[in-house]
Write a protein that holds these residues in place. Structure first.
Motif, PDB file in Angstrom:
ATOM      1  N   UNK A  27     -30.332  -4.126  21.647  1.00 16.34           N
ATOM      2  CA  UNK A  27     -31.744  -3.750  21.487  1.00 16.34           C
ATOM      3  C   UNK A  27     -31.987  -2.270  21.176  1.00 16.34           C
ATOM      4  N   UNK A  28     -31.106  -1.369  21.606  1.00 18.17           N
ATOM      5  CA  UNK A  28     -31.445   0.046  21.530  1.00 18.17           C
ATOM      6  C   UNK A  28     -30.477   0.881  20.697  1.00 18.17           C
ATOM      7  N   UNK A  29     -29.175   0.630  20.805  1.00 20.43           N
ATOM      8  CA  UNK A  29     -28.200   1.461  20.105  1.00 20.43           C
ATOM      9  C   UNK A  29     -28.311   1.312  18.592  1.00 20.43           C
ATOM     10  N   UNK A  30     -27.859   2.334  17.889  1.00 18.78           N
ATOM     11  CA  UNK A  30     -27.744   2.240  16.426  1.00 18.78           C
ATOM     12  C   UNK A  30     -26.495   1.430  16.126  1.00 18.78           C
ATOM     13  N   UNK A  31     -26.676   0.224  15.616  1.00 14.12           N
ATOM     14  CA  UNK A  31     -25.574  -0.705  15.383  1.00 14.12           C
ATOM     15  C   UNK A  31     -25.537  -1.128  13.924  1.00 14.12           C
ATOM     16  N   UNK A  32     -24.388  -1.632  13.512  1.00 11.61           N
ATOM     17  CA  UNK A  32     -24.258  -2.260  12.193  1.00 11.61           C
ATOM     18  C   UNK A  32     -23.713  -3.659  12.379  1.00 11.61           C
ATOM     19  N   UNK A  33     -24.555  -4.656  12.129  1.00 12.49           N
ATOM     20  CA  UNK A  33     -24.148  -6.052  12.190  1.00 12.49           C
ATOM     21  C   UNK A  33     -24.621  -6.756  10.931  1.00 12.49           C
ATOM     22  N   UNK A  34     -23.788  -7.604  10.389  1.00  8.89           N
ATOM     23  CA  UNK A  34     -24.161  -8.386   9.219  1.00  8.89           C
ATOM     24  C   UNK A  34     -24.544  -9.795   9.662  1.00  8.89           C
ATOM     25  N   UNK A  35     -25.691 -10.248   9.162  1.00  8.70           N
ATOM     26  CA  UNK A  35     -26.144 -11.616   9.410  1.00  8.70           C
ATOM     27  C   UNK A  35     -25.888 -12.429   8.146  1.00  8.70           C
ATOM     28  N   UNK A  36     -25.147 -13.541   8.302  1.00  8.99           N
ATOM     29  CA  UNK A  36     -24.803 -14.381   7.167  1.00  8.99           C
ATOM     30  C   UNK A  36     -25.065 -15.842   7.501  1.00  8.99           C
ATOM     31  N   UNK A  37     -25.247 -16.661   6.462  1.00  9.72           N
ATOM     32  CA  UNK A  37     -25.324 -18.108   6.645  1.00  9.72           C
ATOM     33  C   UNK A  37     -24.311 -18.769   5.730  1.00  9.72           C
ATOM     34  N   UNK A  38     -23.879 -19.945   6.138  1.00  3.73           N
ATOM     35  CA  UNK A  38     -22.850 -20.640   5.377  1.00  3.73           C
ATOM     36  C   UNK A  38     -22.978 -22.135   5.604  1.00  3.73           C
TER      37      UNK A  38
END
Length: 962
Positions: free
Chosen positions: A146-157
């Motif tokens: 919720x708070x940290x600066x993050x890098x996550x990729x959201x993908x669908x397959x």
């Protein structure tokens, strides 16, 4: 399936080849960083809510991170949805207590991997026809979600996609070699964990040296410095005094350091003698200690004036109001004895004891401090301090500034017995029944607490319940005691000491701990009473918001029964005092407004009870009695009769709420017995028209024109178009015609025209606009002019939430009449606007999603969301796809007709619908069908409508769920 594959291909094309490719956003790859409007947590919850199974592979998990998902996991358990979590012991980050929390999740299987250096962070969700995946930097911690600066990729397959097979195979391989989480394993791990003195988990999802074992602490030798809030407040206090003010008021949320702030200000002021007044001796002693830390000096500089102490000669005197207010003690001091006086918890100052003190002394400066200046009586705290608010910081801002301990709020369902909710309106016998106590303990145990052992406070509905429930909990193995107003100060302090030393698990109370008590080590607060006041709710929640080194967060568990006042919960948590029902619904559905790592979570059944309270037709929300309180509060704050814009600027009630009961503000002020200048019938009619039709700000074209005509008498059409352009809003011939039509009153039905004065407000002659002659003369009435300009300012302010480039803003709410106006129709056709109607190349579709018994319908139309971006629409009765009013809708894409979808949950929401955007009608899906109504068969037409963008998950689930 073919359509699904097509949409996914287009989404991948947009995500990896050409970002300008216009496609639906449901399957679009995206980056989750917590810095945009969508954080990792909200996406995670959305996927969990719609999945059939879930799989997490995360190296690090904290209790706070797990807490953010517990309500969702509970709801999934009720639906039979199961999942798996694979985690590790890498670097001994995961605490033994967290593993015990994982064991509470009955629908989640947990295993521990032995893979060396296991550091994965991935979340896989299996849906009916596809998979979704979140992979990147976020572990399952509240900061990372919720708070940290993050890098996550959201993908669908799709299931046959290589990427999902790769992740699933990797997971299954690690899962097959992992060992199940058991209590025996946790006990063994705990032994090893305690033998690692140099590594511990830090709250910010990083590692730090564990120096707890060191015997020397440096903290006592550090100079205490003011925080950001205190620095700002000190500057404003200094400015107040430089401008000649003798009084000032600080409004600051519980736990934000008001006492330290006052000590810093005293240090700046350097008084010869200072007086600090509070209502309780326990607070007095703590305040003295805090002042010593800030001011230093000799111990003899500090003294107490209370029941047992009479150190009247001290430079810094701390007195209880009970002792000081007596004439015998007051008279021993000259009126100018103290050049700086501070009143703590100053919202109590309306009492005679406080007023005796304030009226007696003549200090150079008087400072008042409170978290809640609002009063239930008529006393005006603001007037007492000459309306000088030196600084104000409420809960949301304090959380954002990280002044307070984060909290995880859980709105849970109270116990149900034989279909009847057992809550604080039930008999004592049912309140303390074995079944209800077992239900309470289940919830308390499931949602847990931060820290090694619980130190909790339980707010009960009555003295009888607190004593009886305490006795029952003690038979269940807990150590509790009940405290009420009948207990002495010594008994209260003794119980708090026992709670701190873990000699007690819980203190049960009624109202005595609502304020004025400092228990920073509290890690769990239980609410077993209905919310009668948002002020009291925040006071009670605030008992746990002080930071303490033995807790990362505080758990708030609120047992929600069938209360009429349940709508106050989202009001209190959000701080939104608008009393606008739609705002309250939105704050219940979407809780992203809460700052930092804190979260607000409602179990589905509890959420439904809040919605029921909001939709209750007998709700006093819009009664005059209910509107009177915020009006008087605002008048007290300002020291004058408020304008409508003042309600907006001061986060008070929404002016539109006033016009549900009163036709205009002049009418409302008359009902408040305010002495205001006479306004004639026509002037009232104009105010009514602006109040009922234009204050909402859904289109500002009309008010911009009138605002200019008030200032300039005449405005050319050319200048008006330039004004619109300069304002950044859209304009075209159809819109200008619509504005002229509305201000001529021709848009309205005859009865409305009569109500609004029966004559054009604006006249267009020779290419120039002007107000009608009667209205021009009315502007000489200062009272009328002020009220009219006030409405215009409100409209301009409220318009900030709407798009300036398009007539309709997605996810905002509109009535049928609003839509007629905004689509530039020449007249208000709301009374006949059912089903779909094509006019001026536009077709609005209005859908009441859940037809209830209140709709007097036994028939259930086939309107249905097939997914977040496909809506199946059902026409009104006696229609076929070839009907003259249906065929153009079926062929709207070919005929270049814009189709707009508006949906509301049910009629309890009132006249307004959520605007879900433009849709493309899938003509291939159009077909004839039938429905049964009271034994008679009717023809209907159905067709699928594809939304330009999927409905955001919170609104989607709100609309769809019963």
């Amino acid at each position: 399936m073919e359509q699904l594959i097509r949409k996914m291909k287009n989404s991948l094309y947009k995500g990896f080849i050409d970002q300008s490719n216009p496609v639906t956003g449901q399957f679009k790859p995206k980056l989750l960083s917590n810095k945009a409007h969508e954080n990792v947590l909200s996406t995670l919850l959305q996927e969990m809510k719609t999945c059939e199974t879930f799989t997490f592979s995360v190296a690090f998990i904290t209790e706070g991170g797990l807490a953010t998902l517990k309500t969702m996991l509970f709801d999934l358990q009720l639906k039979g949805i199961k999942g798996r979590i694979l985690t590790s012991t890498f670097l001994n980050f995961n605490q033994p207590k967290m593993f015990k929390e994982l064991l509470k999740l009955e629908n989640v299987e947990v295993r521990l991997t032995g893979v060396k250096g296991f550091h994965s962070k991935g979340y896989i969700f299996e849906h009916k026809d596809y998979y979704s995946l979140i992979v990147g930097s976020s572990n399952l911690t509240d900061s990372a979600l919720k708070a940290n600066y993050e890098w996550n990729v959201y993908l669908t397959s799709l299931e046959d996609g290589e990427i999902i097979h790769h992740f699933k195979n990797q997971f299954e391989e690690a899962w097959s070699e992992a060992i199940p989480l058991t209590i025996d394993w946790i006990n063994h791990y705990n032994l090893n964990y305690e033998q690692q003195p140099f590594i511990k988990q830090a709250s910010s999802n990083v590692f730090e040296l564990n120096t707890d074992y060191l015997t020397n602490s440096l903290s006592d030798s550090l100079t205490i410095q003011p925080n950001k809030m205190q620095i700002d407040a000190l500057k404003q206090l200094r400015t107040l005094r430089e401008n000649g003010a003798k009084k000032g008021l600080i409004i600051s949320a519980t736990g934000t350091g008001k006492t330290y702030l006052s000590a810093f200000d005293v240090r700046n002021f350097t008084p010869k003698k200072m007086l600090f007044v509070v209502h309780r001796e326990q607070i007095l002693k703590k305040a003295l200690q805090d002042y010593q830390k800030i001011l230093g000096g000799h111990p003899d500089d500090y003294g107490l004036l209370s029941g047992n102490s009479k150190d009247t000669g001290a430079r810094y005197l701390f007195a209880t109001v009970q002792t000081l207010s007596s004439q015998s003690h007051l008279q021993q001091f000259p009126k100018d004895e103290f050049d700086y006086i501070l009143i703590d918890e100053v919202h109590r100052a309306g009492a005679d004891s406080y007023l005796n003190i304030i009226n007696y002394f003549e200090p150079d400066f008087l400072l008042g401090m409170t978290a809640t200046p609002e009063r239930t009586d008529s006393f005006n705290i603001f007037e007492l301090f000459d309306y000088n608010i030196a600084y104000e910081i409420r809960l949301q801002a304090a959380l954002e500034e990280e002044m307070l301990c984060p909290f995880h709020y859980f709105g849970v369902t109270d116990y149900e017995r034989n279909g009847e909710i057992i809550d604080d309106t039930s008999t004592l016998q049912h309140l303390i029944s074995h079944e209800r106590v077992h239900h309470i303990l289940e919830k308390i145990n499931y949602y847990g607490y931060s820290g090694k052992r619980v130190r909790g406070l339980i707010f009960c509905s009555s003295k009888q319940e607190s004593h009886a429930l305490s006795a029952e909990l003690n038979t269940q193995g807990l150590k509790t005691t009940a405290l009420t107003g009948d207990n002495s100060q010594f008994e209260r302090e003794d119980a708090i000491r026992k709670l701190e030393r873990y000699e007690l698990d819980y203190i049960l109370t009624v109202d005595i701990f609502n304020e004025g008590i400092d228990i920073p080590f509290l890690n769990q607060i239980i609410m077993l009473r209905q919310t009668q006041s948002s002020i009291i709710f925040i006071q009670q929640l605030g008992r746990g918001l002080r930071k303490h080194n033995e807790k990362e967060y505080v758990t708030i568990i609120d047992f929600i029964g069938n209360y009429k006042n349940n709508y106050l919960i989202p009001i209190a948590l959000s701080g939104d005092q608008s009393m606008n029902k739609d705002n309250v619904r939105r704050k219940t559905v979407n809780t992203d407004y809460i700052q930092g790592v804190s979260t607000i979570n409602f179990e589905e059944i509890a959420k439904k009870r809040i919605f029921d309270a909001i939709d209750n037709k007998n709700l006093k929300l819009y009664n005059m009695e209910f509107l009177t309180t915020p009006y008087k509060e605002l008048k007290n704050r300002l020291g004058r009769v408020p304008l409508l814009i003042d309600f907006i600027k001061n986060n008070s009630i929404d002016p539109e709420v006033i016009f549900i009961k009163k036709k205009n503000y002049f009418d409302f002020l008359l009902s408040m017995n305010e002495p205001i200048t006479y306004i004639n019938d026509y002037e009232q009619a104009v105010l009514t028209m602006f109040s009922q039709e234009l204050i909402n700000g859904k289109r500002i074209h009309e008010v911009l024109l009138v605002q200019n005509l008030i200032e300039k008498n005449k405005v050319s059409k050319t200048d008006y178009l330039k004004l619109l352009n300069d304002s950044g809003t859209y304009s075209n011939k159809e819109t200008i015609d619509s504005v002229e039509n509305l201000l001529s009153l021709n848009f309205f039905v005859k009865t409305a025209q009569k109500t609004y004065g029966s004559k054009p407000i604006v006249i267009l002659e020779n290419g120039k606009y002007q107000l009608n002659s009667e209205l021009q003369k009315s502007l000489e009435n200062d009272q009328f002019r002020e009220l009219l300009e006030d409405i215009i300012l409100c409209s301009l302010e409220k318009n900030k939430r709407y798009s300036k480039q398009t007539p309709l803003t997605i996810y905002e709410k509109y009535s049928r009449k609003d839509v007629c106006r905004l689509l530039n129709w020449s007249s208000n056709e709301e009374g006949t606007l059912n089903g779909g109607r094509i006019k001026m190349n536009s077709c609005p579709i209005f859908v009441n999603y859940h037809k209830t018994d209140n709709d007097n319908l036994e028939v259930k139309y086939m309107d249905e969301f097939l997914s977040t971006d496909i809506f199946k629409w059902c026409s009104t009765k006696n229609r076929k796809v070839t009907a003259k009013d249906i065929a153009p809708i079926v062929n709207s894409s070919v005929e270049n007709t814009s189709v707009h979808l508006f949906v509301k949950k049910h009629n309890g929401e009132g006249k307004d619908f959520y605007y879900l955007g433009e849709v493309m009608v899938d003509s291939d899906s159009a077909e004839n069908d039938t429905l049964m109504d009271q034994g008679k068969v009717y023809n209907v037409a159905t067709m699928n409508m594809i939304l330009e963008q999927p409905v955001q998950y919170d609104i989607f689930h709100y609309l769809v769920e019963e």
